[in-house]
Design an enzyme around this catalytic site. Structure first.
Site, PDB file in Angstrom:
ATOM      1  N   ASP A  71      -0.335  -2.973  -1.825  1.00 57.36           N
ATOM      2  CA  ASP A  71      -1.795  -3.130  -1.654  1.00 57.36           C
ATOM      3  C   ASP A  71      -2.191  -2.197  -0.731  1.00 57.36           C
ATOM      4  O   ASP A  71      -1.566  -2.175   0.339  1.00 57.36           O
ATOM      5  CB  ASP A  71      -2.065  -4.814  -1.160  1.00 57.36           C
ATOM      6  CG  ASP A  71      -3.683  -4.884  -1.390  1.00 57.36           C
ATOM      7  OD1 ASP A  71      -4.115  -4.372  -2.581  1.00 57.36           O
ATOM      8  OD2 ASP A  71      -4.513  -5.508  -0.746  1.00 57.36           O
ATOM      9  N   ARG A 183       1.520   5.584   1.749  1.00 61.97           N
ATOM     10  CA  ARG A 183       2.448   4.847   1.084  1.00 61.97           C
ATOM     11  C   ARG A 183       3.871   5.403   1.229  1.00 61.97           C
ATOM     12  O   ARG A 183       4.979   4.629   1.438  1.00 61.97           O
ATOM     13  CB  ARG A 183       2.281   5.161  -0.569  1.00 61.97           C
ATOM     14  CG  ARG A 183       1.627   3.767  -1.194  1.00 61.97           C
ATOM     15  CD  ARG A 183       1.145   4.142  -2.709  1.00 61.97           C
ATOM     16  NE  ARG A 183       0.414   5.116  -2.923  1.00 61.97           N
ATOM     17  CZ  ARG A 183      -1.101   4.924  -2.949  1.00 61.97           C
ATOM     18  NH1 ARG A 183      -1.408   3.814  -2.694  1.00 61.97           N
ATOM     19  NH2 ARG A 183      -1.872   5.870  -3.007  1.00 61.97           N
TER      20      ARG A 183
END
Length: 206
Positions: A71, A183
């Site tokens: 997320d 990420r």
């Protein structure tokens, strides 16, 4: 030993990014595209961590395989951290990247650069069928531009400027972006857990 990992996403941009980042582990990478009937539950968490764990736990329990839930979102200082966990649906449920970007630019219209600071935040959750949960987090600092620049990436990438390189994420080659992204940084912090879960040595560097 066959090592399989399921990515708890159907987002093609994220899938390609994760596959690139996870290459050193030599895993068999699956995603929700390989499970057409599997639909993620609503993101009811109030934080990125809650939503990442929710997705990973759900997918792992239904597939019987280790799952990686992600997320992530954009936090704009002038908007008190918005859109945050609502980044993918900032302009409403089912909103496109272009609609979300248009709303963001509209809200920041007239703001000078020093008040357009923002960060991308990502939380990853790795869940095993046995119920073990590991998490990692990464952030990337930048500035929101006044117009979209570049055609690479997805989401808010064309609006997110990295002052140190003078380019938006949308202008960076994907391989370069993958060394800098939130990420990538979150995955780096999760790397020891991935090695442990898949019984790999520390020689498999991220």
């Amino acid at each position: 030993m066959l090592r399989k990992l399921v990515l708890a996403t159907r987002n093609p941009g994220k899938i390609e990014e994760f596959k690139e980042l996870l290459q050193p582990l030599n895993l068999e990478i699956w995603s929700l595209k390989d499970f057409p009937g599997l639909k993620l539950p609503p993101e009811t968490g109030c934080t990125f961590k809650e939503n990442a764990v929710l997705k990973a736990r759900f997918v792992s329990s239904l597939t019987g395989l280790p799952a990686l839930g992600d997320d992530s979102g954009l936090e704009v200082e002038a908007l008190s951290g918005a859109p945050g966990v609502y980044s993918s649906r900032f302009a409403g449920e089912g909103a496109t990247d272009a609609q979300n970007n248009e709303k963001l630019l509209g809200l920041l219209r007239g703001y000078p650069e020093e008040k357009r600071r923002a960060r991308f935040r990502c939380v990853l959750a790795l869940c095993t069928p046995e119920g073990d949960i590991y998490t990692g987090e990464g952030c990337l600092e930048g500035v929101i531009t006044t117009e979209a620049r570049g055609t690479y990436g997805f989401g808010y990438d064309p609006l997110f400027l990295l002052p140190e390189v003078g380019k938006t994420l949308g202008e960076l080659d994907p391989k370069v972006k993958n060394t800098l992204s939130h990420r990538a940084r979150a995955l780096q912090s999760l790397w020891p857990a991935l090695l442990r879960v898949f019984g790999l040595s520390a020689d498999a560097h991220g």
